[in-house]
Design an enzyme around this catalytic site. Structure first.
Site, PDB file in Angstrom:
ATOM      1  N   ASP A   8       0.855  -1.182   0.000  1.00  0.00           N
ATOM      2  CA  ASP A   8       0.000   0.000   0.000  1.00  0.00           C
ATOM      3  C   ASP A   8       0.897   1.240   0.000  1.00  0.00           C
ATOM      4  OD1 ASP A   8       0.814   0.491   2.613  1.00  0.00           O
ATOM      5  OD2 ASP A   8      -1.186   0.377   3.500  1.00  0.00           O
ATOM      6  N   CYS A  67       3.045  -2.954   4.083  1.00  0.00           N
ATOM      7  CA  CYS A  67       2.246  -1.762   4.383  1.00  0.00           C
ATOM      8  C   CYS A  67       3.045  -0.949   5.393  1.00  0.00           C
ATOM      9  CB  CYS A  67       0.845  -2.121   4.888  1.00  0.00           C
ATOM     10  SG  CYS A  67       0.784  -3.068   6.422  1.00  0.00           S
ATOM     11  N   THR A  69       3.058  -0.611   8.738  1.00  0.00           N
ATOM     12  CA  THR A  69       3.567  -1.377   9.880  1.00  0.00           C
ATOM     13  C   THR A  69       3.746  -2.863   9.582  1.00  0.00           C
ATOM     14  OG1 THR A  69       1.302  -1.813  10.586  1.00  0.00           O
ATOM     15  CG2 THR A  69       2.393   0.141  11.533  1.00  0.00           C
ATOM     16  N   HIS A 100      10.109 -22.800  10.798  1.00  0.00           N
ATOM     17  CA  HIS A 100       9.071 -23.289  11.707  1.00  0.00           C
ATOM     18  C   HIS A 100       7.657 -23.099  11.172  1.00  0.00           C
ATOM     19  CE1 HIS A 100      11.683 -23.229  15.632  1.00  0.00           C
ATOM     20  NE2 HIS A 100      12.274 -23.836  14.616  1.00  0.00           N
ATOM     21  N   HIS A 135       6.714 -29.261  13.316  1.00  0.00           N
ATOM     22  CA  HIS A 135       6.140 -28.020  12.776  1.00  0.00           C
ATOM     23  C   HIS A 135       5.055 -28.319  11.741  1.00  0.00           C
ATOM     24  CE1 HIS A 135       9.202 -26.003  14.995  1.00  0.00           C
ATOM     25  NE2 HIS A 135      10.154 -26.662  14.348  1.00  0.00           N
TER      26      HIS A 135
HETATM   27  C1  RB5 Z   1      -1.659   3.338   6.206  1.00  0.00           C
HETATM   28  O1  RB5 Z   1      -1.577   4.635   6.738  1.00  0.00           O
HETATM   29  C2  RB5 Z   1      -1.358   2.309   7.271  1.00  0.00           C
HETATM   30  O2  RB5 Z   1      -2.409   2.252   8.180  1.00  0.00           O
HETATM   31  C3  RB5 Z   1      -1.122   0.950   6.622  1.00  0.00           C
HETATM   32  O3  RB5 Z   1      -0.080   1.057   5.743  1.00  0.00           O
HETATM   33  C4  RB5 Z   1      -0.752  -0.170   7.566  1.00  0.00           C
HETATM   34  O4  RB5 Z   1       0.275   0.191   8.414  1.00  0.00           O
HETATM   35  C5  RB5 Z   1      -1.877  -0.785   8.278  1.00  0.00           C
HETATM   36  O5  RB5 Z   1      -1.717  -1.744   9.047  1.00  0.00           O
END
Ligand code: RB5
Length: 153
Positions: A8, A67, A69, A100, A135
């Site tokens: 994203d 993304c 995080t 694993h 596993h």
């Molecule tokens: C986008 O701002 C952010 O929320 C997305 O990239 C991600 O981190 C969501 O988990």
């Protein structure tokens, strides 16, 4: 091996770096499903696209989802039976994700992990193998519960 890749807006620039890196260093086919700019999009749409291709493609296919995080992509991808998405922050978690968990999707956060570490994570995730044994028994249980769970609604 074919790798479906998507990010994203929170990690599109890291994705661009990693697509080049993988194509230069690994004998795999990389399919880049976007996005290609920082314009805001919704991560479930990208995760769904990668997982749809992955599940349809068979056991040799893998995915990379990025993304901000890594959390949203992990949550979205792990709703799919047959998908084992591992959010990795370093080479150790990448190694364990393969040895694993047999993680067929690698997830990272573009606002958490720098390019150099992300490249190292990708290398480990592509080179390490699943250990099987105890596993495999655990992965079988994951699939069993995912496919047989009777959810009230
Ligand atoms: C986008 O701002 C952010 O929320 C997305 O990239 C991600 O981190 C969501 O988990």
């Amino acid at each position: 091996m074919r790798i479906w890749v998507a990010a994203d807006h929170g990690a599109w620039d890291l994705k661009e770096e990693l697509v080049v890196w993988i194509r230069e260093r690994h004998a795999v086919e990389v399919v880049d499903l976007g996005v290609h700019s920082g314009e805001a999009v919704d991560y479930p749409d990208l995760a769904d696209e990668v997982c749809r291709h992955l599940v349809a493609g068979g056991s040799m296919d893998r995915g990379i989802l990025l993304c901000g995080t890594g959390l949203g992509m992990s949550i979205a991808a792990n709703r799919w039976a047959g998908v084992r998405a591992g959010l990795c922050h370093d080479e150790y978690t990448a190694r364990m994700a393969r040895q694993h968990n047999d993680a067929n999707v690698l997830v990272m956060g573009g606002r958490v992990t720098g390019v150099a570490v992300a490249r190292a994570i990708v290398d480990v995730w592509l080179q390490e193998s699943f250990e099987g044994g105890r596993h495999q028994r655990r992965l079988d249980k994951l699939e069993y519960y995912a496919r047989t769970r009777d959810v009230p609604h």
